[in-house]
Design a protein around this motif. Structure first.
Motif, PDB file in Angstrom:
ATOM      1  N   TYR A   1       0.824  -1.192   0.000  1.00  0.00           N
ATOM      2  CA  TYR A   1       0.000   0.000   0.000  1.00  0.00           C
ATOM      3  C   TYR A   1       0.860   1.244   0.000  1.00  0.00           C
ATOM      4  CZ  TYR A   1      -3.652  -3.239   0.967  1.00  0.00           C
ATOM      5  OH  TYR A   1      -4.509  -4.283   0.860  1.00  0.00           O
ATOM      6  N   ARG A   2       0.274   2.327  -0.483  1.00  0.00           N
ATOM      7  CA  ARG A   2       0.959   3.609  -0.417  1.00  0.00           C
ATOM      8  C   ARG A   2       0.710   4.227   0.940  1.00  0.00           C
ATOM      9  NH1 ARG A   2       2.874   5.921  -4.833  1.00  0.00           N
ATOM     10  NH2 ARG A   2       2.522   4.872  -6.803  1.00  0.00           N
ATOM     11  N   PHE A   3       1.683   4.980   1.427  1.00  0.00           N
ATOM     12  CA  PHE A   3       1.422   5.791   2.609  1.00  0.00           C
ATOM     13  C   PHE A   3       1.736   7.204   2.204  1.00  0.00           C
ATOM     14  CE2 PHE A   3       5.836   6.533   3.760  1.00  0.00           C
ATOM     15  CZ  PHE A   3       6.460   5.476   3.095  1.00  0.00           C
ATOM     16  N   SER A   4       0.746   8.070   2.211  1.00  0.00           N
ATOM     17  CA  SER A   4       0.985   9.398   1.677  1.00  0.00           C
ATOM     18  C   SER A   4       1.798  10.236   2.657  1.00  0.00           C
ATOM     19  CB  SER A   4      -0.339  10.072   1.345  1.00  0.00           C
ATOM     20  OG  SER A   4      -1.312   9.697   2.285  1.00  0.00           O
ATOM     21  N   ASN A   5       1.667   9.974   3.942  1.00  0.00           N
ATOM     22  CA  ASN A   5       2.383  10.775   4.937  1.00  0.00           C
ATOM     23  C   ASN A   5       2.424  10.009   6.260  1.00  0.00           C
ATOM     24  OD1 ASN A   5      -0.250  10.989   5.978  1.00  0.00           O
ATOM     25  ND2 ASN A   5      -0.601  12.742   4.652  1.00  0.00           N
ATOM     26  N   LYS A   6       3.030  10.625   7.256  1.00  0.00           N
ATOM     27  CA  LYS A   6       3.164   9.942   8.549  1.00  0.00           C
ATOM     28  C   LYS A   6       1.811   9.756   9.236  1.00  0.00           C
ATOM     29  CE  LYS A   6       7.986  10.678   9.643  1.00  0.00           C
ATOM     30  NZ  LYS A   6       8.555  11.765   8.850  1.00  0.00           N
ATOM     31  N   GLU A   7       0.839  10.612   8.901  1.00  0.00           N
ATOM     32  CA  GLU A   7      -0.494  10.463   9.502  1.00  0.00           C
ATOM     33  C   GLU A   7      -1.129   9.117   9.121  1.00  0.00           C
ATOM     34  OE1 GLU A   7       0.172  13.791   8.004  1.00  0.00           O
ATOM     35  OE2 GLU A   7       0.914  14.012  10.058  1.00  0.00           O
ATOM     36  N   THR A   8      -0.799   8.644   7.911  1.00  0.00           N
ATOM     37  CA  THR A   8      -1.325   7.336   7.497  1.00  0.00           C
ATOM     38  C   THR A   8      -0.788   6.255   8.438  1.00  0.00           C
ATOM     39  OG1 THR A   8      -1.052   8.158   5.254  1.00  0.00           O
ATOM     40  CG2 THR A   8      -1.680   5.856   5.488  1.00  0.00           C
ATOM     41  N   VAL A   9       0.497   6.368   8.751  1.00  0.00           N
ATOM     42  CA  VAL A   9       1.108   5.386   9.655  1.00  0.00           C
ATOM     43  C   VAL A   9       0.480   5.523  11.046  1.00  0.00           C
ATOM     44  CG1 VAL A   9       3.271   4.432  10.498  1.00  0.00           C
ATOM     45  CG2 VAL A   9       3.251   5.711   8.369  1.00  0.00           C
TER      46      VAL A   9
END
Lengths: 123, 264
Positions: free
Chosen positions: B117-125
């Motif tokens: 999956y893509r993670f667009s930014n640290k908020e996704t993590v």
């Protein structure tokens, strides 16, 4: 349990969603159990559109991401729009989590209830 | 709980030396970049520790891929950023090839859309991490403790992990690790057992119907009834099969409150 047309619909969606079949490559049976189907119940919450058919029978090795893509197609939601699924009205499972794991841990009375929403509903 | 606090700290401080190398096919400069070495916490996630890696390599790739999401590969497999680093190491590196530093290939081009999956930014993590934590609490305490926490507690857990601050993290996490009311045990043990490309999860209680506390051996038997001699690895070690599950859950869980057991 499932109406005769339900698996057909899913099959159709599956064919058109081959490219999104993340986490399906580990399908080779060895430590894993043979293909099983389980019942899931999809309930809208908040502003989510209602699905005419709520109860579905799905392969238990399907990932949650696949269910989300299927629902977007069924509800005619643009693929870039968000759709969130929740278990126990508490947490959003990861897209690569399998239906089987969730069913084994969180099903009640033989079905897995998933709430869906177009915005973050819980947490 | 947490009488064995030094064990919590020992687990927290587990680190892996990693050698990042840019895929030579993606280098557009005449000179190949030097590899980039980093000590990374086993309990963290790659997107939280690889900003410097990106910065180091970005000037060597073609300008049209510079904006792309960086991804990592080991042994011809793309790495799942949402698994803790220690889980990736224990599940991907087989014990015959264990050599440190861990050599990982860095890519900017050809993101493997169908595999990770893509993670667009640290908020996704962050939202992934918090979802795991809430799920673990559903298993342990019917979700009562996590849902009664304030937003600032959730932030403290996340910042503690992100900034590698043991005391900050555990000041809140200990509440999640307590047994509630008159119980001596969690309701169920939050765990994931990694096999092949995915993981298995099931309801396993820390104590049997006979009141006897269950062990790692019981968990593995419940999960794989047809298999003998299953070996589980966590934090790079193989815990004894007679380790009690409740103790394991309290002391060897990852920050997301799950025991991530890699079957080797």
């Amino acid at each position: 349990m499932s109406q005769p047309d339900s698996n057909l619909d899913l099959q159709e969606a599956e064919n058109s969603l081959q490219s999104l079949s993340i986490a399906q490559e580990g399908d080779t049976p060895s430590l894993t159990i043979n293909k099983q189907k389980v019942d899931i119940l999809l309930k809208p919450t908040g502003n989510a559109p209602i699905m005419k058919k709520k109860k579905w029978t799905v392969d238990s090795d399907k990932p949650i991401g696949w269910i989300i893509e299927f629902m977007k197609k069924y509800l005619k939601i643009e693929s870039q729009e968000k759709l969130f699924l929740y278990v126990n009205q508490t947490f959003a499972p990861s897209p690569d989590q399998t239906v089987r794991n969730l069913y084994d841990c969180y099903s009640t009375e033989g079905k897995l209830v998933l709430h869906y929403c177009k915005t973050h509903a819980w947490g | 709980m947490a009488n064995d606090r030094e064990i919590l700290r020992e687990v927290w401080e587990g680190k892996l030396p990693v050698c990042f190398k840019l895929d030579p096919d993606e280098v557009v400069e005449l000179q190949q970049p030097d590899p980039f070495y980093l000590m990374v916490p086993r309990l963290s996630y790659f997107p939280l520790v690889t900003d410097k890696v990106r910065k180091h390599f970005i000037k060597y790739v073609s300008s049209d891929t510079q904006e792309h999401e960086m991804w990592l590969e080991y042994s011809a497999q793309p790495m799942k950023w949402h698994f803790p680093i220690g889980v990736l190491y224990d599940s991907m590196v087989d014990s015959d090839h264990e050599a440190l530093p861990w050599v990982i290939t860095v890519h900017f081009d050809k993101f493997p859309e169908t595999q990770i999956y893509r993670f667009s930014n640290k908020e996704t993590v962050e939202s992934y991490f918090m979802a795991c934590l809430k799920e673990a609490d559903v298993l342990k305490h019917r979700g009562q403790i996590a849902s009664n926490m304030q937003k600032k507690d959730h932030n403290q857990l996340w910042l503690g992990l992100q900034n590698d601050k043991f005391d900050q993290f555990w000041a809140v996490n200990r509440k999640l690790m307590e047994v509630s009311g008159e119980n001596d045990y969690f309701k169920y043990i939050p765990f994931r057992c990694y096999i092949e490309d995915g993981y298995r999860q099931k309801l396993v209680k820390p104590v049997g119907d006979d009141g006897k506390r269950k062990t790692l051996n019981d968990l593995l038997n419940e999960l794989f009834p047809d298999k003998d001699n299953v070996t589980a690895k966590i934090h790079g070690m193989i815990p004894p099969l007679e380790t009690p599950l409740q103790w394991m859950s309290e002391h060897l869980s990852y920050p997301d409150n799950f025991l991530h057991l890699c079957i080797v």
